[in-house]
Write an enzyme that holds these catalytic residues in place. Sequence first.
Site, mmCIF file in Angstrom:
data_model
loop_
_atom_site.group_PDB
_atom_site.id
_atom_site.type_symbol
_atom_site.label_atom_id
_atom_site.label_comp_id
_atom_site.label_asym_id
_atom_site.label_seq_id
_atom_site.Cartn_x
_atom_site.Cartn_y
_atom_site.Cartn_z
ATOM 1 N N TYR A 299 0.823 -1.205 0.000
ATOM 2 C CA TYR A 299 0.000 0.000 0.000
ATOM 3 C C TYR A 299 0.858 1.256 0.000
ATOM 4 O O TYR A 299 1.993 1.250 0.461
ATOM 5 C CB TYR A 299 -0.995 0.012 1.169
ATOM 6 C CG TYR A 299 -0.389 0.044 2.555
ATOM 7 C CD1 TYR A 299 0.058 1.239 3.117
ATOM 8 C CD2 TYR A 299 -0.288 -1.118 3.318
ATOM 9 C CE1 TYR A 299 0.598 1.280 4.398
ATOM 10 C CE2 TYR A 299 0.257 -1.091 4.599
ATOM 11 C CZ TYR A 299 0.700 0.107 5.124
ATOM 12 O OH TYR A 299 1.232 0.147 6.386
ATOM 13 N N ASN A 312 7.795 2.502 14.796
ATOM 14 C CA ASN A 312 7.643 1.276 14.019
ATOM 15 C C ASN A 312 6.477 1.385 13.044
ATOM 16 O O ASN A 312 6.048 0.387 12.454
ATOM 17 C CB ASN A 312 7.447 0.065 14.941
ATOM 18 C CG ASN A 312 6.123 0.123 15.687
ATOM 19 O OD1 ASN A 312 5.376 1.103 15.598
ATOM 20 N ND2 ASN A 312 5.821 -0.918 16.447
ATOM 21 N N GLY A 313 5.955 2.603 12.886
ATOM 22 C CA GLY A 313 4.861 2.817 11.942
ATOM 23 C C GLY A 313 3.492 2.914 12.580
ATOM 24 O O GLY A 313 2.486 2.996 11.863
ATOM 25 N N HIS A 317 -4.862 7.495 13.582
ATOM 26 C CA HIS A 317 -5.225 8.311 12.424
ATOM 27 C C HIS A 317 -6.607 7.957 11.889
ATOM 28 O O HIS A 317 -7.182 6.911 12.222
ATOM 29 C CB HIS A 317 -4.177 8.173 11.313
ATOM 30 C CG HIS A 317 -4.111 6.820 10.661
ATOM 31 N ND1 HIS A 317 -4.870 6.471 9.572
ATOM 32 C CD2 HIS A 317 -3.338 5.729 10.941
ATOM 33 C CE1 HIS A 317 -4.594 5.231 9.195
ATOM 34 N NE2 HIS A 317 -3.662 4.754 10.019
ATOM 35 N N CYS A 335 -1.746 0.335 13.208
ATOM 36 C CA CYS A 335 -2.207 1.653 13.641
ATOM 37 C C CYS A 335 -3.538 1.547 14.379
ATOM 38 O O CYS A 335 -4.210 0.515 14.359
ATOM 39 C CB CYS A 335 -2.369 2.572 12.440
ATOM 40 S SG CYS A 335 -0.803 3.003 11.633
ATOM 41 N N ASN A 337 -7.044 2.933 14.058
ATOM 42 C CA ASN A 337 -7.917 3.595 13.078
ATOM 43 C C ASN A 337 -9.153 4.152 13.745
ATOM 44 O O ASN A 337 -9.814 3.464 14.548
ATOM 45 C CB ASN A 337 -8.344 2.614 11.989
ATOM 46 C CG ASN A 337 -7.270 2.340 10.961
ATOM 47 O OD1 ASN A 337 -7.533 1.654 9.973
ATOM 48 N ND2 ASN A 337 -6.065 2.852 11.162
#
Length: 389
Positions: A299, A312-313, A317, A335, A337
């Site tokens: 992605y 680490n990402g 968000h 993440c 979400n």
Amino acid sequence: MRSVLAVVVALVAVAGVVVGCAAAGATPGGLPGMSQGAEPPAVTTTAVPGRTDVDPGGEISVSAPDAALQGIALTAADGRTVAGAVTPDGHRWAATEALGYGKAYTWSGVAVGADGGTTPVAGGFSTVSPERVVRAQFAQPDDATVGVAAPIAIQFDGPVTDKAAAERALTVRTSVPTEGSWGWLPDDAMGSRVHWRPKEYWQPGTVIDVSADLYGVALGDGAYGREDLTSHMTVGRSQIVRADVTSHRMVVIRDGQQVMDVPASYGLGSDPNRITRSGVHVVTEKFDNKRMTSAQYGYDLIEHWAVRMSNNGEFIHANPASAGAQGSSNVTHGCVNLSTADARAYYDTAIYGDPVEVTNSPVALSAADGDVYDWAIDWDTWRGMSALP
């Protein structure tokens, strides 16, 4: 503690040292105008003439406890005079600026005793010449309002092998008593890094001042500190995110009161690489638009209202694409979400240093997850990561 070497000046005529001697045309026993039998006063200096390894950031001074210092000057090889001042009693002169690395300097002036005896202040010395100079930099924003989990982070651009010497040069002052400790962390940037964190979250309203007096400090293997640094922070309100991955919700507690409780989706539990890490994360930065890419998962997206909680990402968000899972299942790549509205509302309140407490995840936050995992380490272990007892 830097050792300060003070040597009583020998009253002998030796080239390159501070000496007491009779000038041409002096009457026996002293200089013109000197009383017969007057004793040359004792003079001491921290930068001893003849030395070639003087600390340029240390105390550079001349003292004459029983005499008045007159015309004292310290001059560099290029002719520039070092700034300095004499104490009101006239007994001590000290430089008011740091010296340079690998530079030669010469003393001049005289000490005059009450009985008229004199001792010239003369001779030269050189400062230490480093094999390399290491720059340090604070990772946290200066003069900022920070969250209650904010670490004090210092990054060195080269290896520091004498970590104890470096740590002795670091001072943390707080407006309220706060127990804390430095801890040295692994560094992938070919340098060194050290963080200071309190035992418990900061008390809101705490004012923090940090000084790193590294100039002139020997950091090991021929390295010396490039410059002194300071940093100032104020701890703001307490805002804690509670993120139980099994609840599929994200809760925000501000100053002890719940202010948000919103649907969320966390990392997909069936893929260890996508699981949201359990432990106390720390907010470090935020973006209204953030490009997120993964070659592994194929992605390349622009996500909105993204608040970074680890390197680490992991971000909190907005992601409309996972709206159907928010509040019911975990499907993300690690993440947190939220809906666009909820992500924007949280984004507007987040600041550097806010803690994000992730719980009930099978994979713990660790050194593999980036720079700030300080709160994932228990207190006794953290204290053991200091270079000082």
